[in-house]
Write an enzyme that holds these catalytic residues in place. Sequence first.
Site, PDB file in Angstrom:
ATOM      1  N   HIS A  27       0.831  -1.194   0.000  1.00 17.95           N
ATOM      2  CA  HIS A  27       0.000   0.000   0.000  1.00 17.95           C
ATOM      3  C   HIS A  27       0.874   1.255   0.000  1.00 17.95           C
ATOM      4  CE1 HIS A  27      -2.365  -3.301   1.677  1.00 17.95           C
ATOM      5  NE2 HIS A  27      -3.446  -2.668   1.289  1.00 17.95           N
ATOM      6  N   HIS A 258      -3.899   3.121  -3.475  1.00 17.42           N
ATOM      7  CA  HIS A 258      -4.115   2.620  -2.119  1.00 17.42           C
ATOM      8  C   HIS A 258      -3.415   1.297  -1.850  1.00 17.42           C
ATOM      9  CE1 HIS A 258      -6.040   1.373   1.599  1.00 17.42           C
ATOM     10  NE2 HIS A 258      -6.243   0.212   1.017  1.00 17.42           N
ATOM     11  N   GLU A 402     -18.058  -3.157  24.454  1.00 16.62           N
ATOM     12  CA  GLU A 402     -17.290  -4.383  24.640  1.00 16.62           C
ATOM     13  C   GLU A 402     -16.018  -4.392  23.779  1.00 16.62           C
ATOM     14  OE1 GLU A 402     -20.460  -4.284  23.578  1.00 16.62           O
ATOM     15  OE2 GLU A 402     -21.579  -4.875  25.370  1.00 16.62           O
ATOM     16  N   HIS A 464     -28.766 -14.294  24.605  1.00 17.42           N
ATOM     17  CA  HIS A 464     -27.760 -14.095  25.646  1.00 17.42           C
ATOM     18  C   HIS A 464     -27.049 -15.388  26.050  1.00 17.42           C
ATOM     19  CE1 HIS A 464     -29.458 -10.162  25.733  1.00 17.42           C
ATOM     20  NE2 HIS A 464     -28.798  -9.781  26.797  1.00 17.42           N
TER      21      HIS A 464
END
Lengths: 661, 661
Positions: A27, A258, A402, A464
């Site tokens: 890149h 890129h 999280e 859950h």
Amino acid sequence: MQPTDRRLANAIRALAMDAVEAANSGHPGMPMGMADAATALFTRHLKFHAADPRWPDRDRFVLSAGHGSMLIYALLYLTGYERPTLDDIKRFRQLGSPCAGHPENFELPGVEVTTGPLGQGVAMAVGMAIAERHLNATYCDDLVDHRTFVIAGDGCLMEGVNHEAVGLAGHLKLGRLIVLWDDNSITIDGSTELSRNEDVVARHRASQWHVCECDGLSADDVSRAIEEALADPRPSLIRCKTIIGYGAPNKQGTAATHGAALGKDEVAAARKELGLDDEPFSVPDDVLTAWRAAGKRGGIEHALWSERLEASGRKDEFLHRLNGQVSDAWLKPYLDKLLLDLKPVATRKASEMALEAINAAIPATIGGSADLTGSNNTKTRNIEPLTPENYGGRYIYYGIREFGMSAAMNGMALHGGVIPYGGTFLVFTDYARPAIRLSALQKARVVYVMTHDSIGLGEDGPTHQPIEHLQSLRAMPQLEVFRPADAVETAECWALALQREGPSILALTRQNLRPVRTEAAAENLSARGAYRLKSSENNRQAIIVATGSEVEIALDAAERLEVQGIGTDVVSMPCTDRFDAQPWDYREDILPDVSNREILRVSIEAGATFGWERYVGLHGLKIGIDRFGVSAPAADAYEHFGLTPDKVATRIIDFMKQRGF
Amino acid sequence: MQPTDRRLANAIRALAMDAVEAANSGHPGMPMGMADAATALFTRHLKFHAADPRWPDRDRFVLSAGHGSMLIYALLYLTGYERPTLDDIKRFRQLGSPCAGHPENFELPGVEVTTGPLGQGVAMAVGMAIAERHLNATYCDDLVDHRTFVIAGDGCLMEGVNHEAVGLAGHLKLGRLIVLWDDNSITIDGSTELSRNEDVVARHRASQWHVCECDGLSADDVSRAIEEALADPRPSLIRCKTIIGYGAPNKQGTAATHGAALGKDEVAAARKELGLDDEPFSVPDDVLTAWRAAGKRGGIEHALWSERLEASGRKDEFLHRLNGQVSDAWLKPYLDKLLLDLKPVATRKASEMALEAINAAIPATIGGSADLTGSNNTKTRNIEPLTPENYGGRYIYYGIREFGMSAAMNGMALHGGVIPYGGTFLVFTDYARPAIRLSALQKARVVYVMTHDSIGLGEDGPTHQPIEHLQSLRAMPQLEVFRPADAVETAECWALALQREGPSILALTRQNLRPVRTEAAAENLSARGAYRLKSSENNRQAIIVATGSEVEIALDAAERLEVQGIGTDVVSMPCTDRFDAQPWDYREDILPDVSNREILRVSIEAGATFGWERYVGLHGLKIGIDRFGVSAPAADAYEHFGLTPDKVATRIIDFMKQRGF
């Protein structure tokens, strides 16, 4: 005469172009676009000393846009780090070169973190900035007083984890975090307008960040912006307006630069444009000299810091802390006391009990939870919240983040000096999984306290209740998953997690478990991953392997089998990886490889049976759950899925009859 | 006299309190806080007809804060849906009740999506709003003209995926999306100030959203805000200032009401406060009558819509499209043509080739990629971008938002009428994993086009090379993972993915693979999950099972073994789950369960060997990679890990000798 900043920057551009061209892969666009900004940062602001890449008080630099790895390889080489050598760079992306496709912290000192999976560099930098402030609060400015700089691209800023990281940094007022945004208006698919119309600056301001803008192609202007950011007490975003692939006259400003080599002709045109020699991998002497001088800029500060360390009276303690060694001296007294008063307890609660001892004995721990403190039992009474008013605190309210929490914990662990642990529900390891993988890849000592580890959480239901999670995490290299069966095993597993180089997952129950380990042991039995908890009384015809909450079910089922004359071993297996690593004779003793009809092997785990063939073979019996869970009280859910001593015993007996045991 | 809005709302509060109390488990705080807002929405604005929950032109309502499930159960009961009954509600969170802990779309019509994992409700709603605009562009206002409403809490707004969803909605100018934010200043851990100092309103404005504010405890004021949102062409966030647990006089406004029963005394106090009867689960007659009338509000619109459908001349086509049935008539002509001109091709390219035929034949597909269009080969020439200017387009540039893309695809699939597929690299299934799990749980037909499926991607290195991913995904219930070996298998797998009820993952190579299926087959051989690709020529001593790019290696290794007189079958196993579901005799034919030393079973997959014991047994040979990858050209990486025909053949021969075959 000192070469111009642009000439210094062009050395980066040249190395990036040449290395990608040689590899025919990589890149070039990002390093070429950000070369001037990186030059400003490394020659004027970043506190580092190339001769001592592990100097504890160095500024941390994180290349969040990791695909632009040649930027950092070029910088490390130019400023005089021992590695990479020019030869390493010539072998960019080849087998054995430390100059991997994406920067890897385990390959090169100076690469602070492994990046490439987008967004996580910024989030890890947030963790580094937290660790810095915490250690500063503990050791004061004399020993800990540094910054965290990041280069990030649009990809990093669009990822969801960026929202969590930016929110956390704003909330914790991490003023020593400075992110340089490579604002080049290009993503892989083309213009950023294809997919984004967000006002990035306004978003950061909404999260209480300081934002300033500059011409990213002017080292002077970038430097001015950095000064502004340094002066501001908030975390800073510096918007560097750049042109991707700057210097490649026909391709710059397009997605074509890129992620692919520019091609021979365009490289030649760029050399001309940039005023470079024709020779690939060449750096003009005066330019290299200037860069090497920059790599020694920090020498005086380094020396002064070393003097302060010597004079501090805390040298040994500080270095010990930074080295990360921890003792498990807390374990034996804790277990001795625990064994005096055994009672049923959820392993999440047992974890909290162990943590009380750990947090008292090991000052390096920093706990936290993604908004489930009372459920994860992660906050012990002996630690205070870490807040902008009290960075010395040792508990972080991470919010409902999280992934951001986990990535921040990676940054904290890699910064050194702290041992982070953090909680959520086991099912939400899915949210954190990209960071868990980077914990493993980087061997970051992070302890994931994952509670509510099965259908045993009950009424919250299928969304859950983890099913596939234990096995899917066990499949990950360099990660250890612990699922302790009671309070004693929980403490043992905590001790192992704190000792290891790399991440651990503690899978813990919501529901109470009865003690299965009731006597003192001479060693940490969980260390071998699995051990015989109960030996058969009758002639051994079955071995039940179980983990966590299913161990007591296995014991009770075994009792029923013994009554029927079927001798049954029960093996507790808190960590499959550790068992796999034992010598053959130990494994053979626990799980003998006998021919099919002699001894039945049975596994019990309240989760996917996928993979349990490893321990029970093709002719064994795997008891588990291969569908999504149910919303019901825990006992009903266990009954529903056949995970009761009676049902297990019946199933084993039926299976033995059917298969002619 | 029409009961007041507050009395209507209090019926929700009462049912929520009572159900949680009866279950002694659940989340009363949110339904009690948002009862007035929900009353405004359901009695005045939401277009629905309780008698026909599947009315295609209904507004979609998403309870993103799924823990507040009693809110939607109460609303469905009160407005007269067939289920839940009051008995269902009395059995809230008990085994067999459709009133699960979190709302599940497969349990109750009227529950549009399964929520609970935070943030994903909003993101799925974005997908629903995309599907609506797309179908509107296809079928015009007469048939498709509805809105998507969401109730979201702070948890949803803090999750990273929210950033991606909000960004995508702003970018696509989804003006028919309206999010009601339950701004109650409380999270599980306590005040939102513990973890957030963001200006949520400013953040949404930065993403080009319309934002307005209201008193969430006043149905009139909420209604005014909804009118304002309806009038604005941008997606809207309505900030509803509320009090969590409103009505519980001693606990309201605190985290104590979030996730636990209020307790007998507090429920009694709340009854008094709210002017309710003492009897649990009772709804005053006039209140129930008024609610039932609200459930029929949409009747006239429903009838008019049905008339328009009849008159449209497109009824069959429209309903067929909404039903989601697709033909695989495209497959045979495609394969016939393909077989005429076989050449080595990467399976990602083979996927694009198949997609050209699929997108031409099936107008319901909507493709996309998380900014890897050219790498995932997801955009065929025959489809145009879906943009605010052209919602009729069938390709979405999702940006660097893997999780947001995947959740949006779930919403699109659950909306109906479209079949979404989207791409990223296989390693980044980690980023999307929470949404992939919800695809599986909800049986949403989403096709994940996951390219760069092994170390075969080469130079990008360990951060980008999946190792554990295939096995960790195979462990998930209700998800099928396909790893085709060549262009023919790729087309077969695409056909299977499009036909199934539930999500699929296509794991595809970056690198070219030689054709292994060169002849027309009478059936879709991939449908059985595994099949014998090559039969042993000599006396069969080994069976090699391989997937994807390793099938050609298996064939070449087998050839070498045959030369040595070792008869070898090669089994291609594009889908383990499908193979596991075959009858015993088929499985026994392919992988006979012979005793240890007769036939060696070998697995080859360039990923974790964990779990392959299921197919090769304890005495088989698993060839794979149980560590993180390397940055190197693909061929070097394969060589490095011993995955070449020569090395595999040698390893098999050595293993057979060692083990006494």
